[in-house]
Design a protein around this motif. Structure first.
Motif, PDB file in Angstrom:
ATOM      1  N   GLY A 144     -17.565  39.933  40.027  1.00 59.26           N
ATOM      2  CA  GLY A 144     -16.218  39.945  40.588  1.00 59.26           C
ATOM      3  C   GLY A 144     -15.232  39.264  39.661  1.00 59.26           C
ATOM      4  O   GLY A 144     -15.542  38.952  38.516  1.00 59.26           O
ATOM      5  N   ALA A 145     -14.033  38.989  40.192  1.00 63.18           N
ATOM      6  CA  ALA A 145     -12.973  38.413  39.380  1.00 63.18           C
ATOM      7  C   ALA A 145     -12.601  37.000  39.802  1.00 63.18           C
ATOM      8  O   ALA A 145     -11.750  36.386  39.179  1.00 63.18           O
ATOM      9  N   ARG A 146     -13.250  36.477  40.844  1.00 61.23           N
ATOM     10  CA  ARG A 146     -12.882  35.159  41.371  1.00 61.23           C
ATOM     11  C   ARG A 146     -14.069  34.197  41.318  1.00 61.23           C
ATOM     12  O   ARG A 146     -15.209  34.612  41.175  1.00 61.23           O
ATOM     13  N   LEU A 155      -9.110  31.054  36.452  1.00 65.88           N
ATOM     14  CA  LEU A 155     -10.240  30.638  35.618  1.00 65.88           C
ATOM     15  C   LEU A 155      -9.727  30.457  34.189  1.00 65.88           C
ATOM     16  O   LEU A 155      -9.010  31.317  33.679  1.00 65.88           O
ATOM     17  N   VAL A 156     -10.087  29.338  33.581  1.00 62.86           N
ATOM     18  CA  VAL A 156      -9.644  29.051  32.212  1.00 62.86           C
ATOM     19  C   VAL A 156     -10.872  28.758  31.353  1.00 62.86           C
ATOM     20  O   VAL A 156     -11.716  27.942  31.730  1.00 62.86           O
ATOM     21  N   TRP A 157     -10.953  29.434  30.235  1.00 67.29           N
ATOM     22  CA  TRP A 157     -12.078  29.245  29.304  1.00 67.29           C
ATOM     23  C   TRP A 157     -11.981  27.869  28.663  1.00 67.29           C
ATOM     24  O   TRP A 157     -10.934  27.473  28.165  1.00 67.29           O
ATOM     25  N   GLN A 158     -13.085  27.107  28.700  1.00 69.02           N
ATOM     26  CA  GLN A 158     -13.096  25.789  28.063  1.00 69.02           C
ATOM     27  C   GLN A 158     -14.224  25.709  27.046  1.00 69.02           C
ATOM     28  O   GLN A 158     -15.302  26.273  27.265  1.00 69.02           O
ATOM     29  N   THR A 184     -16.667  39.859  36.039  1.00 65.63           N
ATOM     30  CA  THR A 184     -16.488  41.126  35.321  1.00 65.63           C
ATOM     31  C   THR A 184     -16.028  40.838  33.889  1.00 65.63           C
ATOM     32  O   THR A 184     -15.481  39.764  33.615  1.00 65.63           O
ATOM     33  N   PRO A 185     -16.232  41.799  32.987  1.00 65.46           N
ATOM     34  CA  PRO A 185     -15.713  41.624  31.614  1.00 65.46           C
ATOM     35  C   PRO A 185     -14.209  41.331  31.596  1.00 65.46           C
ATOM     36  O   PRO A 185     -13.740  40.522  30.801  1.00 65.46           O
ATOM     37  N   MET A 186     -13.452  41.962  32.505  1.00 59.65           N
ATOM     38  CA  MET A 186     -12.011  41.729  32.547  1.00 59.65           C
ATOM     39  C   MET A 186     -11.707  40.287  32.980  1.00 59.65           C
ATOM     40  O   MET A 186     -10.817  39.641  32.412  1.00 59.65           O
ATOM     41  N   ALA A 187     -12.434  39.768  33.954  1.00 58.31           N
ATOM     42  CA  ALA A 187     -12.219  38.384  34.409  1.00 58.31           C
ATOM     43  C   ALA A 187     -12.538  37.397  33.286  1.00 58.31           C
ATOM     44  O   ALA A 187     -11.823  36.405  33.099  1.00 58.31           O
ATOM     45  N   LEU A 188     -13.592  37.670  32.521  1.00 58.05           N
ATOM     46  CA  LEU A 188     -13.935  36.807  31.385  1.00 58.05           C
ATOM     47  C   LEU A 188     -12.842  36.859  30.319  1.00 58.05           C
ATOM     48  O   LEU A 188     -12.454  35.832  29.765  1.00 58.05           O
ATOM     49  N   ALA A 189     -12.316  38.063  30.060  1.00 55.23           N
ATOM     50  CA  ALA A 189     -11.247  38.213  29.070  1.00 55.23           C
ATOM     51  C   ALA A 189      -9.981  37.490  29.529  1.00 55.23           C
ATOM     52  O   ALA A 189      -9.302  36.836  28.727  1.00 55.23           O
ATOM     53  N   GLU A 190      -9.685  37.562  30.820  1.00 55.11           N
ATOM     54  CA  GLU A 190      -8.493  36.884  31.346  1.00 55.11           C
ATOM     55  C   GLU A 190      -8.654  35.365  31.264  1.00 55.11           C
ATOM     56  O   GLU A 190      -7.681  34.651  31.014  1.00 55.11           O
TER      57      GLU A 190
END
Length: 200
Positions: A144-146, A155-158, A184-190
């Protein structure tokens, strides 16, 4: 070295010194700490109602913290049994290559850091068992995206996390490092893009 159940008996022992009972509860977190040692300790103390630095907390509060930890551990151990059984069946059926959930699971075997919180003071407020149930449900369904724990959407990549993997998407609402396989790949990219926007 004492195991989790032996340490739990020491926490419950009314004849033991209170400092030893508190110490034994802390030692339990070396065996099972879903948010990591410091964040899980902070969580248990706040939920049971004693200060993390209190050297002689109310014994009933210590036991309440232990009971929450034990319930969560039972949830996780049941998941690990089911996970191992699934992998045995997959291998029997010829599926030898592990998937992304399997790769993530290897890093968290035993339950340490399954919902890692890099900031020990920022963690979910719900009972540990409920958090793990939500996480397990997310691992068993489509990505999912959440955040699977609090449904937070930011979500912020650290980087430079104090746990493996050393980088990943962190939920700004509840503080967990969200397992990559549940997104999802899109959530990871975001999440990666959010990191760049914060840095800019």
């Amino acid at each position: 070295m004492a195991g989790f159940r032996s340490l739990a008996r020491q926490v419950r022992d009314p004849l033991s010194d209170l400092a030893l009972r508190r110490y034994s509860l802390r030692k339990c977190l070396e065996r099972f700490a879903p948010y990591g040692h410091r964040a899980t300790w902070d969580h248990l103390c706040s939920r049971a109602g004693f200060d993390p630095e209190d050297r002689s907390p109310d014994p009933a509060r210590l036991v309440a913290a232990l009971e929450e930890l034990e319930e969560a551990r039972a949830v996780w151990l049941a998941y690990e049994v089911a996970f191992a059984e699934r992998r045995r069946k997959e291998k029997h059926d010829g599926l030898r290559s592990p998937g992304s959930v399997d790769d993530w699971h290897r890093l968290t075997w035993g339950g340490f850091g399954v919902a890692w919180c890099d900031d020990p003071s920022v963690h979910p407020t719900e009972p540990l068992a409920e958090v793990l149930r939500r996480l397990i449900t997310a691992l068993e369904r489509d990505p999912g995206a959440r955040c699977p724990v609090c449904t937070g959407s930011r979500l912020v990549w650290q980087h430079d996390l104090a746990h493996e993997p050393s980088s990943g998407p962190v939920c700004t609402r509840c503080g967990i490092v969200v397992p990559r396989p549940v997104l999802t790949p899109m959530a990871l990219a975001e999440a990666r893009l959010a990191r760049l926007l914060v840095s800019a």
